[in-house]
Structure formats: structure tokens, C-alpha cells
Design a protein around this motif. Structure first.
Motif, PDB file in Angstrom:
ATOM      1  N   ASP A  29       0.817  -1.220   0.000  1.00  0.00           N
ATOM      2  CA  ASP A  29       0.000   0.000   0.000  1.00  0.00           C
ATOM      3  C   ASP A  29       0.849   1.269   0.000  1.00  0.00           C
ATOM      4  OD1 ASP A  29      -2.090  -1.807   0.398  1.00  0.00           O
ATOM      5  OD2 ASP A  29      -1.961  -1.616   2.584  1.00  0.00           O
ATOM      6  N   GLY A  30       0.162   2.397  -0.200  1.00  0.00           N
ATOM      7  CA  GLY A  30       0.799   3.712  -0.073  1.00  0.00           C
ATOM      8  C   GLY A  30       2.015   3.822  -0.975  1.00  0.00           C
ATOM      9  N   PHE A  53      12.199  -9.216   3.600  1.00  0.00           N
ATOM     10  CA  PHE A  53      12.994  -8.004   3.808  1.00  0.00           C
ATOM     11  C   PHE A  53      12.147  -6.782   3.486  1.00  0.00           C
ATOM     12  CE2 PHE A  53      15.517 -11.665   3.277  1.00  0.00           C
ATOM     13  CZ  PHE A  53      16.507 -11.526   4.229  1.00  0.00           C
ATOM     14  N   GLU A  54      12.226  -5.779   4.346  1.00  0.00           N
ATOM     15  CA  GLU A  54      11.321  -4.630   4.223  1.00  0.00           C
ATOM     16  C   GLU A  54      11.943  -3.405   4.873  1.00  0.00           C
ATOM     17  OE1 GLU A  54       7.919  -4.959   6.864  1.00  0.00           O
ATOM     18  OE2 GLU A  54       9.049  -6.097   8.320  1.00  0.00           O
ATOM     19  N   PRO A  55      11.503  -2.221   4.445  1.00  0.00           N
ATOM     20  CA  PRO A  55      11.861  -1.027   5.217  1.00  0.00           C
ATOM     21  C   PRO A  55      11.071  -1.086   6.520  1.00  0.00           C
ATOM     22  CG  PRO A  55      10.204  -0.477   3.583  1.00  0.00           C
ATOM     23  CD  PRO A  55      10.584  -1.917   3.332  1.00  0.00           C
ATOM     24  N   ILE A  56      11.581  -0.492   7.583  1.00  0.00           N
ATOM     25  CA  ILE A  56      10.796  -0.596   8.825  1.00  0.00           C
ATOM     26  C   ILE A  56       9.690   0.475   8.889  1.00  0.00           C
ATOM     27  CG2 ILE A  56      12.878  -1.516   9.935  1.00  0.00           C
ATOM     28  CD1 ILE A  56      12.583   0.659  12.045  1.00  0.00           C
ATOM     29  N   HIS A  57       9.738   1.445   7.978  1.00  0.00           N
ATOM     30  CA  HIS A  57       8.670   2.453   7.978  1.00  0.00           C
ATOM     31  C   HIS A  57       7.388   1.877   7.385  1.00  0.00           C
ATOM     32  CE1 HIS A  57       8.976   2.966   3.639  1.00  0.00           C
ATOM     33  NE2 HIS A  57      10.271   3.181   3.741  1.00  0.00           N
ATOM     34  N   GLY A  58       6.316   2.660   7.479  1.00  0.00           N
ATOM     35  CA  GLY A  58       5.024   2.211   6.978  1.00  0.00           C
ATOM     36  C   GLY A  58       4.735   2.715   5.576  1.00  0.00           C
TER      37      GLY A  58
END
Ligand code: IPM
Ligand code: MN
Length: 377
Positions: free
Chosen positions: A13-14, A299-304
Motif C-alpha cells: 500500500d501507499g 525483507f522490508e523497510p521498517i517504515h510504513g
């Protein structure tokens, strides 16, 4: 024949799809340079599909994801969906389903990045947080009741099963409770991973710090500490210490150089890694890996999902690209992983920075720059 890796991609999303697009661009360029190819499997998981069909994660999604050693994940979260639904139904569900028991979050200030900590530089802010990722208050069992409650609560993991029979009564107007669970097996595997990280990082004086709250939550974190001490005894070359979480937040700010590897239960790990993100320059620069060393990792950025920046082309893709570097490392492409991180540092040095870092570059300019650097242009 070049090496091939199957990697699933979930934009979500976003700003998720935009930043994942940059990450894929960079990882593909790394593959060209270092002799491997990534076969991407794009999955349409997120708020849009949920609103259309009511589906969060389907059997088909899980089957596809399960064929990959790595998942590249953007972000989820949408203002049209009640908080908790996508978080629990997608992100936490994936972490639990694939038993990604480690959430590895480097807190590393890159050269040229501003930190709010006065007088501190890259040599001072360079540690990793190993956040337990399947237990603690995140197991999601609890309830609200008036007067009385009889209920069975279960935590089902591949490693174990725990069942609680609740038989409660109260004369309070309403009661809410939620159970935090720590198991010996769960604590042991993540604490062991933390000590192995300390060896891998090979500092002059390797150290693992347990961040917990064993002075108040004496049962759950008492067990955690017992296991920590047992594991620590098996690593005589690595020093170890305990820190209460409230004090640890102070030390992150006052003396970040005191940390090498931090290991912590799930909820405190969530909280202190947002603080960690800030001291490494902001949420736009903080990556994470949800790791199951023998299964499918993510694996991901920790932000939303930062919906207010969606589609504007201004989001910082660095956290995602850095998460991509961790993904490559996980696939055994260590040289390419290091080059991707180097590419991030070069982009910052060249002033190719998004607005949150005081620059003017757009999302795709940052990805283009790093991809070109990797190709050797
Ligand atoms: C994170 C996020 C998640 C968490 C949310 C979105 C469920 O804050 O990855 O840190 O709490 O773990
Ligand atoms: Mn968080």
C-alpha cells in the motif's frame, strides 16, 4: 549459467509499490554486475485487494511465497481500513506463517547522513538489533469481557503449541487482557542468532546486550534472562550484559557506541528500533529483515506506507534498497549486497537525496543512480 534466485515482491500500500520498484531496479542491476538473475514473482497483496475481495492472504499467496527463499516487502496500511486488520492479517501473519523468528534491524549511521545526536558520527552509531519476531505480546491472544469469561486461547507455531484455558470473573465494569508468551525454545533460537551475529560482525570486543524488563515482567522476561545466560555461557569470546528497556532508550541516545548486538523480545524491539531509525538519520534509512534461516525470509523497510506521499515520487527508497542489500546477503550474494550498500553511500555523497534528507531528488532518481553505479556507469 548465471545463478537464479526466485524472489517474491509485495509492493503493498501507499508508497510501497514505488519504493519496491526502485529496490527491484537496483537488485536487478546488482545481478547483472555480479552474475546472477532474479526471477521476480509479483503478488498483489494489500489494502486494494482486501477492499475489493475481502482477502488478506490466500492459500495461493502462501503457496507461491513458500516457493521463494526471500520476499521483498514494501509496506501495508491504508486509511480506509481499520488499524490492525492489514497489520495482523498480512504482515504479522507472514512473519508467523513462515516462522521468521528473527527481525534483524541494523542501526548504522552512514557517512554524510545527519543524526540528531550532537557530536556523534558513523563510528559511534553502528550496531544491530535482533528483535524476536514470533512471541511476546505479539502472539495476539487475549480478549475483553464483562463479568465472566471462559475461553481457550492458543498459540500454534511449527516449533510448539501453547494452549491456555481462561476461566475469569470480575466485578470491574469491563476487563481487557492480552497474554505475552515467551518460550524456552523461542528465546533460545533468537538469542543464539544474536551471539552468532556478534561473531560474524567480528568487533574487537564483541558484545550482546539483552534489552528487557525483567524487573517488572518477572515471569516472561525472567525466563528470557535465564535462557540468555545459558546461551551466553556457550560463547566465551562474546561478552554479555543486561539492560532494562527504559535505560536502554537513554543509552541509545547518550552512548550509542556502547552497543554491538542488542537482542530483545518482540514488543520492545518494535519500539526501540524506531528510536534506532531516528539516530541513524530517520525512518527513510532504516531497513529490516524477517529471517528464518531455513525457510522463507522477508525483507522490508521498517517504515510504513506513508499514504500522504503515495504517487508523488518523493518517498525515500533508501530503506527499501538497503533491505534489498540484506536480502542479497541472505541469498549468499555477499559481494553484491556490499556493493548495494556502497551504492547508497555514493548516492548520498553525490547529493542524490530525497527531501527527508535535505535533498531534492525524486524516488526514482535515487534508484537510477544506485543502479547505474552498480552497472559501473
Ligand atoms: C514494524 C511495524 C509492525 C510491527 C506493525 C505494522 C505490525 O511497526 O515492523 O515495526 O509492530 O512489528
Ligand atoms: Mn514498528
Amino acid at each position: 549459467m548465471p545463478r537464479r534466485h526466485d524472489v517474491a515482491a509485495i509492493g503493498g500500500d501507499g508508497i510501497g509499490p514505488e519504493i519496491i520498484a526502485e529496490g527491484k531496479k537496483v537488485l536487478d542491476a546488482a545481478g547483472e554486475r555480479y552474475g546472477f538473475g532474479i526471477r521476480w514473482k509479483d503478488l498483489d497483496i494489500g489494502a486494494e485487494r482486501y477492499l475489493m475481495t475481502g482477502e488478506l492472504l490466500t492459500e495461493g499467496d502462501l503457496a507461491t511465497l513458500g516457493t521463494c527463499r526471500a520476499i521483498y516487502f514494501g509496506a501495508i496500511g491504508d486509511e480506509r481500513v481499520k488499524p490492525g486488520i492489514l497489520e495482523k492479517g498480512i504482515l504479522l501473519a507472514l512473519r508467523f506463517h513462515f516462522d521468521q523468528f528473527v527481525n534483524l534491524r541494523p542501526v548504522k549511521l552512514l557517512p554524510g547522513v545527519w543524526t540528531p545526536l550532537a557530536g556523534k558520527g558513523p563510528a559511534d552509531v553502528d550496531f544491530v538489533v535482533v528483535r524476536e519476531n514470533t512471541e511476546d505480546f505479539y502472539v495476539g491472544i487475549g480478549s475483553r469481557f464483562r463479568k465472566e469469561e471462559r475461553k481457550t486461547l492458543e498459540v500454534i507455531r511449527s516449533l510448539y503449541r501453547v494452549k491456555f484455558g481462561v476461566d475469569a470473573e470480575s466485578d470491574a465494569e469491563e476487563v481487557a487482557y492480552q497474554i505475552g508468551v515467551i518460550t524456552r525454545e523461542g528465546a533460545r533460537r533468537v538469542i543464539r542468532f544474536a551471539f552468532e551475529q556478534a561473531i560474524r560482525r567480528a568487533r574487537a570486543a564483541p558484545k550482546v546486550t539483552s534489552v528487557d524488563k525483567a524487573n517488572v515482567l518477572t515471569e516472561v522476561y525472567g525466563l528470557w534472562r535465564d535462557v540468555f545466560s545459558e546461551v551466553a555461557a556457550g560463547f566465551p569470546g562474546v561478552s554479555s550484559e543486561f539492560s532494562f528497556v527504559d535505560a536502554a532508550t537513554m543509552w541509545f541516545v547518550k552512548n550509542p557506541e556502547a552497543f554491538d548486538v542488542v537482542v530483545t523480545p518482540n514488543m520492545f524491539g518494535d519500539i526501540i528500533t524506531d528510536l534506532g531509525a531516528m539516530i541513524q538519520g530517520g525512518l527513510g534509512l532504516a531497513p529490516g529483515g524477517n529471517i528464518n534461516p531455513e525457510g522463507t525470509s522477508m525483507f522490508e523497510p521498517i517504515h510504513g506506507s506513508a499514504p500522504k506521499y503515495r504517487g508523488l515520487g518523493v518517498a525515500n527508497p533508501v530503506a527499501t534498497i538497503w533491505a534489498g542489500s540484506m536480502l542479497l546477503d541472505h541469498l549468499g550474494e555477499g559481494e553484491a549486497a556490499a556493493a548495494v550498500l556502497d551504492g547508497i553511500v555514493r548516492a548520498i555523497a553525490a547529493g542524490v537525496k530525497t527531501r527527508d534528507m535535505g535533498g531534492q531528488a525524486g524516488t526514482s532518481e535515487v534508484g537510477d543512480f544506485i543502479a547505474a553505479y552498480l552497472r559501473g556507469a
